[in-house]
Design an enzyme around this catalytic site. Structure first.
Site, short mmCIF file in Angstrom:
data_model
loop_
_atom_site.label_atom_id
_atom_site.label_comp_id
_atom_site.label_asym_id
_atom_site.label_seq_id
_atom_site.Cartn_x
_atom_site.Cartn_y
_atom_site.Cartn_z
N ILE A 150 0.82 -1.21 0.00
CA ILE A 150 0.00 0.00 0.00
C ILE A 150 0.86 1.26 0.00
O ILE A 150 0.38 2.33 -0.33
CB ILE A 150 -0.97 0.01 1.20
CG1 ILE A 150 -0.21 -0.14 2.53
CG2 ILE A 150 -2.00 -1.11 1.08
CD1 ILE A 150 -1.07 0.01 3.78
N LYS A 151 2.11 1.14 0.40
CA LYS A 151 3.06 2.27 0.43
C LYS A 151 2.43 3.54 0.99
O LYS A 151 2.66 4.64 0.49
CB LYS A 151 3.65 2.52 -0.96
CG LYS A 151 4.51 1.36 -1.47
CD LYS A 151 5.27 1.68 -2.75
CE LYS A 151 6.09 0.51 -3.26
NZ LYS A 151 5.31 -0.62 -3.79
N ARG A 152 1.65 3.40 2.05
CA ARG A 152 1.04 4.56 2.67
C ARG A 152 2.09 5.34 3.46
O ARG A 152 3.09 4.77 3.93
CB ARG A 152 -0.10 4.15 3.60
CG ARG A 152 -1.27 3.40 2.92
CD ARG A 152 -1.96 4.23 1.87
NE ARG A 152 -3.21 3.62 1.40
CZ ARG A 152 -3.37 2.99 0.23
NH1 ARG A 152 -2.36 2.86 -0.62
NH2 ARG A 152 -4.55 2.51 -0.12
#
Lengths: 304, 304
Positions: B102-104
């Site tokens: 998700i690379k949030r």
């Protein structure tokens, strides 16, 4: 084939001239709603959607745009994502400009899929926020899709949290701050891809806290660069006031929107936390308090 | 109160010892499915879910874990998010370890909402990928939630795209590479918060391309740090092979998973692109090709 250069950022620059600099942040958590009013809805998601609608209706004439923070909707799972989609649709139907605060950042085909996700379909927004950490090539798929759909983005330049110093505030070999380099790269991009307002179709997020002094900028070149339309978070609950922000605003050009979320959404509560009025607040009365808070913020910014 | 230190990263280290280093990437786009087979489903989302299920069933005994790239599902809107949730649920039901790619990256309360979203509820995964650009304080809400739910994360240390040089590869005042500093900060964090396997409960994403030579590392200290469990993307379609990756693996400790997505999902197509077999591929035959590709990858990594 259309030769129009009317991108979302141009529409937003127009909205600022007409309505002022306020961006209303719909970072809507259930606990920001009047509890009695919220309890009347079948589900939390429905209550949040009703609250968002009421806030939007009451502020359409005084807000330049709305920023919807997707994290608050993702936290509610599939129902939350439906509320997120419905809120964006409602904004579009009412002719309002939407910023999807998604801070996505990924490479190649994955970046393209994200751009598809947020510039079209259920989650379509006018502008998005992006994280540039993976490199300038990670922005290209977004640029291509933005040009196709006449959309835009705000790329993170500097955030308002203390920890921004860890990486964004690192000092490079040549003495520049890390975010100065981001600023220069974004300025070049804005020069290359601009709309009819003269601003780059991709602007920047430039956060300030209560201690920010623009006259003491540590940067050698203008930072943020004048070609970048700005999204300035941190107003109100995050500690920055009109004084900190005024140095970033070019009133003639209308170069920025200033976001406030909690100080507007929770205005009904902040106003009189222990009064019976706050206990009995309705969605209607809460949205009127939100309007008041937005009006106050707009004039504070104008007169600073 | 549980005093167990059995975090997702510990389970993953155990799975690597038992099953090898392969992480299967479910970055499932419709065009990766055999077209005739996909057309038999009522919707694209249903076809993708059936494909994911088949791949998972056929590889459970040889894959250490599965990485689900959320962008491919967000791109399909609400239906896509439902498929995303169903895929994660299916992985959990079958006892497989899931990584939500998700690379949030966000701050304060927003980071907390994201952590709620991806460590519980509809989108619950065992591990997530995170972007550290906003600062180490942006990871704290994730750490708190990870400790509460026994989950974990991979923080972006270095990505495999050419543009990683723009920011991750910048040179700092003291001569270190930017990502060396990220590495040091993550190593300290891993030392502070580790599980029973000895690895930090937060590991790192360390991407390599076809030119990567670990013996020529530009870093002064060990990078990636040995306390960081690694997620290594870039195998196959992104150009890195077993030779590039082998220098990063500690076979005794089982310190990494290596992800491949397209080379596994599209194995049915890559095998014999123009043969009638590929035209008539079914979900069953495609998932068997995926198993073959995963087995081949596993032994390439083992023997490198």
């Amino acid at each position: 084939m259309s030769h129009s250069k009317n991108f979302s950022i141009d529409k937003l620059a127009g909205a600022v001239k007409e309505k002022g600099n306020v961006c209303i942040g719909l970072d809507t958590a259930l606990e920001y709603l009047p509890p009695k009013a919220a309890a009347a809805y079948q589900s939390n998601s429905e209550a949040i959607y009703a609250f968002n609608r009421a806030i939007i209706e009451k502020t359409l004439d005084i807000a330049a745009c709305y920023k919807v923070q997707i994290a608050y909707y993702e936290a509610l799972g599939l129902k939350g994502m439906e509320t997120y989609a419905k809120t964006l649709t409602f904004l579009r139907e009412r002719g309002a400009i939407s910023i999807a605060d998604i801070k996505r950042g990924d490479i190649a085909d994955t970046a393209f899929r994200y751009a598809q996700a947020h510039f079209s379909g259920d989650f379509e927004a006018d502008l998005v926020t992006l994280n540039p950490y993976l490199g300038m090539d990670s922005l290209e798929p977004w640029l291509n899709e933005a040009k196709k759909h006449k959309k835009g983005a705000f790329v993170l330049l500097k955030t308002s949290n203390p920890g921004y110093k860890d990486f964004q505030g690192a000092i490079l070999k040549d003495g520049r701050l890390f975010y100065e380099d981001v600023n220069e790269k974004l300025a070049l991009l804005a020069e290359r891809e601009k709309g009819e307002s003269g601003f780059g179709i991709f602007g920047a997020v430039f956060g300030v806290d209560g201690n920010y002094k623009p006259e003491k900028s540590a940067c050698s070149a203008a930072c943020p660069a004048p070609g970048l339309f700005l999204l300035i978070p941190g107003y109100g609950a995050q500690g920055a006031g009109a004084t900190q922000i005024s140095g970033l605003l070019d009133k003639e050009k209308g170069n920025a929107v200033v976001n406030a979320s909690r100080s507007i959404l929770k205005a009904w509560k902040l106003k009189a936390p222990d009064s019976p009025d706050a206990q009995d607040a309705t969605i209607e009365s809460a949205s009127l308090c939100a309007r008041e808070a937005a009006l106050k913020m707009r004039s504070e910014i104008l007169s600073a």
